[in-house]
Design an enzyme around this catalytic site. Sequence first.
Site, PDB file in Angstrom:
ATOM      1  CD1 TRP A 105     -44.999  59.603  23.545  1.00 34.56           C
ATOM      2  CD2 TRP A 105     -45.559  61.421  24.227  1.00 34.56           C
ATOM      3  NE1 TRP A 105     -44.276  59.802  24.471  1.00 34.56           N
ATOM      4  CE2 TRP A 105     -44.589  61.231  24.993  1.00 34.56           C
ATOM      5  CE3 TRP A 105     -45.903  63.020  24.165  1.00 34.56           C
ATOM      6  CZ2 TRP A 105     -43.991  61.872  26.113  1.00 34.56           C
ATOM      7  CZ3 TRP A 105     -45.454  63.618  25.242  1.00 34.56           C
ATOM      8  CH2 TRP A 105     -44.369  63.271  26.085  1.00 34.56           C
ATOM      9  CG  ASP A 175     -44.254  62.818  16.982  1.00 30.88           C
ATOM     10  OD1 ASP A 175     -42.792  62.715  16.896  1.00 30.88           O
ATOM     11  OD2 ASP A 175     -44.526  63.175  18.158  1.00 30.88           O
ATOM     12  CE  LYS A 199     -38.382  60.342  23.955  1.00 27.59           C
ATOM     13  NZ  LYS A 199     -39.812  60.585  23.556  1.00 27.59           N
TER      14      LYS A 199
HETATM   15  C1  LIG Z   1     -41.385  61.558  23.793  1.00 28.64           C
HETATM   16  C2  LIG Z   1     -42.225  61.994  23.061  1.00 28.64           C
HETATM   17  C3  LIG Z   1     -42.960  63.300  22.726  1.00 28.64           C
HETATM   18  C4  LIG Z   1     -42.551  64.402  23.822  1.00 28.64           C
HETATM   19  O1  LIG Z   1     -41.496  65.006  23.328  1.00 28.64           O
HETATM   20  P1  LIG Z   1     -41.008  66.392  24.090  1.00 28.64           P
HETATM   21  O2  LIG Z   1     -39.686  66.850  23.332  1.00 28.64           O
HETATM   22  O3  LIG Z   1     -40.728  66.114  25.628  1.00 28.64           O
HETATM   23  O4  LIG Z   1     -42.026  67.746  23.940  1.00 28.64           O
HETATM   24  C5  LIG Z   1     -43.630  63.616  21.603  1.00 28.64           C
HETATM   25  N1  LIG Z   1     -43.881  62.500  20.752  1.00 28.64           N
HETATM   26  C6  LIG Z   1     -43.096  61.306  20.866  1.00 28.64           C
HETATM   27  C7  LIG Z   1     -43.251  60.382  19.871  1.00 28.64           C
HETATM   28  C8  LIG Z   1     -42.247  61.106  21.769  1.00 28.64           C
HETATM   29  O5  LIG Z   1     -41.791  59.684  21.993  1.00 28.64           O
END
Ligand SMILES: *Cc1c(COP(=O)(O)O)cnc(C)c1O
Length: 365
Positions: A105, A175, A199
């Site tokens: 990611w 993030d 998540k």
């Molecule tokens: C799943 C994930 C993403 C992707 O997110 P989307 O909402 O599908 O754009 C980005 N960063 C992390 C850390 C993730 O686990």
Amino acid sequence: MNPLNHLNFSGGPGALPESVLLQVQQSIIAVPEVGLSILGISHRSDWFASVVAELEGNIRELMGLPEDFHVLFLQGGATQQFSMIPMTLLRGKPHPAEYLHTGYWSGKALAEARREGAIRVLWSGEASGFRRLPGDEELAYSPDAPYLHYISNETVEGLQFHRVLGRDDVPRVCDMSSDFLSQPCEAERYSLIYAHAQKNIGPAGVTVVLVRDGVLKNAPADLPGFLDYRSHAQAHSIFNTPPVFAIYVVLLITRWLRNEIGGLSRMAEINRSKAGLMYRRLDDSHGFYRGRAETQDRSLMNVTFNLATPELEQRFLAAAQAAGFSGLSGHRSTGGIRASLYNGLTLSAVEQLTGFMEDFQRKAG
Ligand SMILES: *Cc1c(COP(=O)(O)O)cnc(C)c1O
């Protein structure tokens, strides 16, 4: 186990607590205090304004967020933040932004930032297969960077930072999509935190962005309205039609965290117990289950491991699925096994999985 009620170990969308799902079920027919289905309540209603206000308050309280943070509920997932962040903080800046490349990611995030301006990859784990995270001595931060970007928990590889990175004089951007509200996080040390819901805290469709007012003050003036945090801050997250349903479910999750769990410290204790059980199972298996991440960087949210051969892994996954354990196959980029232990997954579910793993090893070994 009832095959109609599998345990959800998926990397995302993740498991949600049963008490919340029951309220969601009720709300599809009618939200008790409104008398209308959640799917048909106006985003312009007073009730929805109160949902946004309560949710914002809950996040502020749970995280101990300083006053100068805006709490925004946006769309476009974490992926849209990969672009909005450099548009806001990098455009027109003389020095490169710093990015850590610690897994799948963060690779996506830095590729999007490169479209906007110069970035410097401070450290990359790519050559070593993303099995560990850097130590402080490996990170030479620049005081001139407009910001530092990293991912607190690499969902695919199962790597988690157990400390805050960076320098206090360079804005930290993080993030936290896969460990948001899983533990206390020292939010006051960041300039911008983002996390989509799917998540750990709800269904897909909404992304929480916590951003300091100072970041917005210095943003370029000519951003498209939808991609300008200021539009959403001014409109209290109702700049256009928001995902009312997803935001409502996230509200229910924050109520659950406050009232049933008792806050983020307590949530962190539960999450540590769950991860502890899983890692003990790996470590006590004499190499039958092989943890992917180095011990000090192991994630409390995503436990990644391999078995001796891909064939044995396929047998394991098929047997697990048949026994009611869902979502255990690793991300398509890495293969192997991944057990995701998000907030909504119970300790009892993890006990059942480790019991199954012990059993599988005995029969296969
Ligand atoms: C799943 C994930 C993403 C992707 O997110 P989307 O909402 O599908 O754009 C980005 N960063 C992390 C850390 C993730 O686990």
